[in-house]
Design an enzyme around this catalytic site. Structure first.
Site, PDB file in Angstrom:
ATOM      1  N   ASP A 156      -8.762   4.033  -2.343  1.00 39.48           N
ATOM      2  CA  ASP A 156      -9.665   4.529  -1.276  1.00 39.48           C
ATOM      3  C   ASP A 156     -11.129   4.960  -1.843  1.00 39.48           C
ATOM      4  O   ASP A 156     -11.307   6.188  -1.820  1.00 39.48           O
ATOM      5  CB  ASP A 156      -9.084   5.392  -0.165  1.00 39.48           C
ATOM      6  CG  ASP A 156      -8.052   4.930   0.480  1.00 39.48           C
ATOM      7  OD1 ASP A 156      -7.787   3.579   0.514  1.00 39.48           O
ATOM      8  OD2 ASP A 156      -7.024   5.456   1.001  1.00 39.48           O
TER       9      ASP A 156
ATOM     10  N   ASP B  71       0.842  -1.084  -0.040  1.00 40.08           N
ATOM     11  CA  ASP B  71       0.071  -0.135  -0.113  1.00 40.08           C
ATOM     12  C   ASP B  71       1.018   1.180   0.002  1.00 40.08           C
ATOM     13  O   ASP B  71       2.176   1.096   0.122  1.00 40.08           O
ATOM     14  CB  ASP B  71      -0.617  -0.116   1.348  1.00 40.08           C
ATOM     15  CG  ASP B  71      -2.077   1.051   1.110  1.00 40.08           C
ATOM     16  OD1 ASP B  71      -2.204   1.476   0.309  1.00 40.08           O
ATOM     17  OD2 ASP B  71      -2.481   1.216   2.366  1.00 40.08           O
TER      18      ASP B  71
ATOM     19  N   GLU C 196       2.656   4.978  -3.983  1.00 42.86           N
ATOM     20  CA  GLU C 196       2.871   5.850  -5.045  1.00 42.86           C
ATOM     21  C   GLU C 196       3.913   6.740  -5.070  1.00 42.86           C
ATOM     22  O   GLU C 196       4.434   6.902  -6.360  1.00 42.86           O
ATOM     23  CB  GLU C 196       1.724   7.010  -4.978  1.00 42.86           C
ATOM     24  CG  GLU C 196       0.340   6.429  -5.198  1.00 42.86           C
ATOM     25  CD  GLU C 196       0.072   5.477  -4.004  1.00 42.86           C
ATOM     26  OE1 GLU C 196       0.396   5.778  -2.749  1.00 42.86           O
ATOM     27  OE2 GLU C 196      -0.940   4.496  -4.351  1.00 42.86           O
TER      28      GLU C 196
HETATM   29  C1  GLC Z   1      -4.675   3.439   2.691  1.00 46.12           C
HETATM   30  C2  GLC Z   1      -5.021   2.199   1.974  1.00 46.12           C
HETATM   31  C3  GLC Z   1      -6.317   1.682   2.771  1.00 46.12           C
HETATM   32  C4  GLC Z   1      -5.756   1.129   4.225  1.00 46.12           C
HETATM   33  C5  GLC Z   1      -5.182   2.276   4.826  1.00 46.12           C
HETATM   34  C6  GLC Z   1      -4.387   1.875   6.307  1.00 46.12           C
HETATM   35  O1  GLC Z   1      -5.623   4.527   2.699  1.00 46.12           O
HETATM   36  O2  GLC Z   1      -5.765   2.618   0.584  1.00 46.12           O
HETATM   37  O3  GLC Z   1      -7.002   0.262   2.003  1.00 46.12           O
HETATM   38  O4  GLC Z   1      -6.769   0.353   4.810  1.00 46.12           O
HETATM   39  O5  GLC Z   1      -4.263   2.924   4.179  1.00 46.12           O
HETATM   40  O6  GLC Z   1      -3.593   1.119   5.761  1.00 46.12           O
END
Ligand code: GLC
Length: 746
Positions: free
Chosen positions: A480, A406, A409
């Site tokens: 998200d 995650d 980017e």
């Molecule tokens: C980011 C991710 C999400 C995750 C969050 C906490 O927003 O896109 O899926 O739950 O981080 O890790």
């Protein structure tokens, strides 16, 4: 800029062309894939999407026409003119894609005189009025052209008339149609013409711009200020040919483990081991099939990657092994940001070995993410990827079966990383600006290599950010989203276009990540979700719970019905994944991919196909309990009622809350499994073939669903033939344990 075309030299499949001011080249990678290249930044391709030499020997003929240099392969004619204008024709000399030579005529203007006035109220002007990029191609649009692909972008299916940017972006605002960029950069699109089709992959991982006819009806533009002019033209008869070629060039999604196609339950905020156990037990008590539980950042010690919070998750090994007993696989999140903390081994080792990116003055660059001050691994460096791959052992040794990448980017809380942060690009120094769009790609690649090496099963890696070619290493999700009806609608478009862009294994956070879902919304969402490649319910911390049981019995019963449907369809879905591995053609696809001559589906945003045989027309609006469904040519059976409909027409379909309209193409032999709680050892026990119609043929694939033995031929391929209602089976390939029982439901 290039000036007059002076001379050329043929070098194998490549033609090097000298213009007055610059050199350029055209190369036939295959007879259908043509590369157009001019060096601006470096004299080599610098592709991170394409790995290995993809050239397939083919003959080219080169000759001079009066104004053009003509390069012919068996499938394409390329004409190159002064100023390096490049036109593509089919082999009968019919134009396919031409440079636009007219004057640029933007449809929109903001007169300087009123700009200031409007700005006073806070209006901004983000239009690229007739923007001329240093590197660009302006190409003609015909009246009927429609455009697809460009990855996970928001908006509508047909990208014509819109503009986008490729710059991996984590924007927590509700995703809007007007967003130009999201987490993924896939600079590839397919143009469907009235009587033809082609694709273009602009292999430039810098920030790139795509104005697909927003500026003018007559042309589209793609360009960049950085990198090279380096694009590939794909010729073919059908959209599917273009996808096959693009994924031949950039690689295909490998076949995943079978369990990964099951249902995944997640949320940000399973704060303790007890909570996870409770979820696991409640799932089984309520007979909601489920194969995987995802642990978000809560499991870590102060959000330090490759650590475990021993206070809240006392014994991770025990937890994971108990869950395994119950049929669950555990997937854990890993972010790239490494907490700055003396004594934390990942940080200390990375510092010692110089594995983190540095600012322009040579200091290790620090920004903030979940753990607070954090540093960022320089994934463009092979040693760093190897080191990161090795870190996966920490998770694998605990029994973790998949890794969810995650924030890659990379996202950062104290403003974006400056352009000039020093990154490595394999063998040379580079910058954040150049490497930004590759960060997620390289992280996913490192994670994939780690899982492959240390777990030895087919790696299950999820990534939020990616570039073209990342499909070789990871699947993804749309990031998200929010619990909004608009985001449910959007998910159909995003999954369709991701699939067309060679990145087929995708899902959305079912129920919505941000904001609070409703009974009805999550019900309609699971109906789309259960037919999406990656099937996961996920939600943000602080938002209302959205596990299947929280909305009461009725909602849970409907939810279960659709998770059951998913588990029944698994052998069929797995077959579509096998096809993707072999051809790149995605499981989740817009109707236009299959019925490209049908005008009615070219802009269809609210129906989709699952493989070749199932057509889905989900309800995507609150309060709606009936909808218009378009059935293309051929015959179609209602999956639930078995009612037959002639195609090429619209029908009105009642769709109460427990119904997601789904139709099966006449002539389908659909392989299904009995419902089960999880994909267990007995997956090879029984196959149920459901036939729809009197005649048909279907090839079904079966393997151990876990490792790479299938690559050495350890699999079965069954050919089922239905003739006048009678079914026969042939083994096309037999080298794996066969089903103990095959039942036929006519
Ligand atoms: C980011 C991710 C999400 C995750 C969050 C906490 O927003 O896109 O899926 O739950 O981080 O890790």
């Amino acid at each position: 800029m290039f000036g007059k075309l002076l001379e050329y030299r043929v070098n194998g499949q490549k033609v090097e062309i000298t213009f007055e001011n610059k050199t350029a080249c055209i190369e036939a990678i295959t007879s259908k894939i043509i590369n157009v290249f001019a060096a601006f930044q470096s004299d080599r391709h610098d592709s991170r999407a394409i790995e290995g030499d993809k050239r397939i020997p083919c003959s080219i003929q080169v000759e001079r026409e009066e104004e053009a240099l003509v390069i012919k392969t068996e499938d394409v004619i390329v004409r190159v003119y002064d100023e390096f204008k490049v036109d593509f024709y089919d082999i009968n000399d019919k134009p396919i894609s031409l440079e636009y030579r007219g004057k640029r005529t933007p449809l929109y203007h903001v007169p300087e005189s009123i700009k200031k006035f409007l700005q006073q109220e806070g209006h901004t002007f983000d239009i690229n009025e007739a923007e001329n990029f240093k590197i660009q191609s302006v190409r003609t649009l015909d009246k009927k052209d429609t455009i697809y692909g460009l990855g996970d972008k928001t908006g509508v299916l047909n990208k014509r008339y819109y503009e986008y940017e490729m710059w991996n972006t984590d924007n927590p605002d509700p995703h809007e149609d007007s967003f130009k960029a999201l987490y993924k950069s896939i600079p590839f699109f397919i143009t469907l013409k009235e009587d033809g089709v082609y694709g273009i992959f602009f292999d430039n991982h810098n920030k790139t711009y795509f104005n697909m006819g927003k500026e003018s009806e007559d042309y589209y533009v793609f360009g960049s200020e950085d990198g090279n002019l380096d694009y590939y033209f794909f010729a073919g008869e059908h959209m599917t040919d273009i996808i096959e070629e693009y994924t031949y060039l950039t690689g295909r999604m490998p076949l995943p483990q079978l369990w990964t196609l099951g249902y995944h339950q997640s949320r940000w905020g399973y704060e303790t081991e007890e909570e996870v156990r409770r979820i696991a037990t409640t799932m089984r008590e309520n007979r909601i099939p489920c194969d995987s539980i995802h642990l978000d950042i809560d499991y870590m010690d102060h959000y330090k990657v490759f650590t475990w919070n021993k206070e809240t998750y006392e014994n991770p090994e025990q937890l994971i092994s108990d869950l395994k007993e119950m049929g669950y696989k555990v997937v854990t999140i890993i972010d790239p940001g490494v907490k700055v903390e003396e004594g934390y081994s990942v940080y200390e080792e990375g510092i010692k070995k110089d594995y983190f990116v540095r600012d322009k003055d040579g200091e290790v660059y620090v920004n903030q993410v979940w753990p607070g001050d954090s540093v960022f691994p320089d994934f463009g460096k092979k040693e760093v990827r190897e080191w990161w791959a090795e870190q996966q052992k920490f998770l694998i040794n605990k029994g973790v079966r998949g890794v969810w990448n995650d924030m890659n980017e990379p996202a950062s809380f104290k403003g974006p990383l400056p352009d000039d942060v020093q990154f490595t690009d394999e063998d040379h120094m580079s910058t954040h600006k150049e490497m930004h769009n590759l960060y997620g790609h390289n992280m996913a690649k490192a994670t994939f290599e780690g899982l492959k090496k240390y777990d030895q099963r087919r790696p299950f890696v999820i990534t939020r950010a990616c570039y073209s070619g990342s499909q070789k290493y990871a699947l993804g999700w749309t990031g998200d989203n929010q619990s909004l009806w608009g985001h449910l609608r959007l998910s159909v478009v995003q999954l369709c276009n991701s699939g067309l862009s060679g990145f087929p294994f995708m899902g959305t956070d079912i129920g919505g990540f941000g904001s609070d879902t409703t009974k009805e919304l999550i019900t309609r969402w699971v109906q789309v979700g259960c037919l999406s490649p990656f099937f996961r319910n996920h939600c943000a911390k602080g938002r209302a719970d959205q596990e299947p049981w929280v909305f009461g019995q009725e909602t849970m019963d409907i939810y279960r019905k659709f998770v059951n449907l998913r588990y029944q369809l698994l052998p069929y879905l797995y077959d579509t994944f096998r096809i993707t591995e072999q051809t790149g053609i995605p499981m989740f696809r817009p109707l236009v991919l299959q019925y490209e001559k049908d005008e009615k589906v070219k802009n269809m945003n609210d129906q989709f196909m699952v493989g070749e045989h199932l057509l889905v027309a989900p309800v995507l609006e609150q309060g709606v309990t009936a909808r218009l469904v378009y059935l293309p040519e051929g015959g179609w059976y209602d999956y639930e009622t078995k009612e037959y409909h002639e195609g090429n027409r619209y029908i009105m379909k009642e769709a109460p809350l427990d119904c997601c309209p789904m139709f099966v193409k006449a002539g389908t032999i659909l392989p299904t499994f009995p419902v089960r709680d999880f994909i267990s050892e007995d997956k090879d026990e029984m196959l149920i073939l459901k036939t729809f119609g009197e005649n048909g043929r279907y090839v079904h694939y079966q393997d151990n669903g876990e490792d790479f033995a299938y690559k050495d031929g350890e699999y079965n391929e069954y050919e089922f033939i239905l003739e006048e209602g009678v079914l026969t089976t042939n083994m096309l390939h037999r080298n794996y344990k066969q089903y103990q029982k095959i039942e036929v439901v006519l």
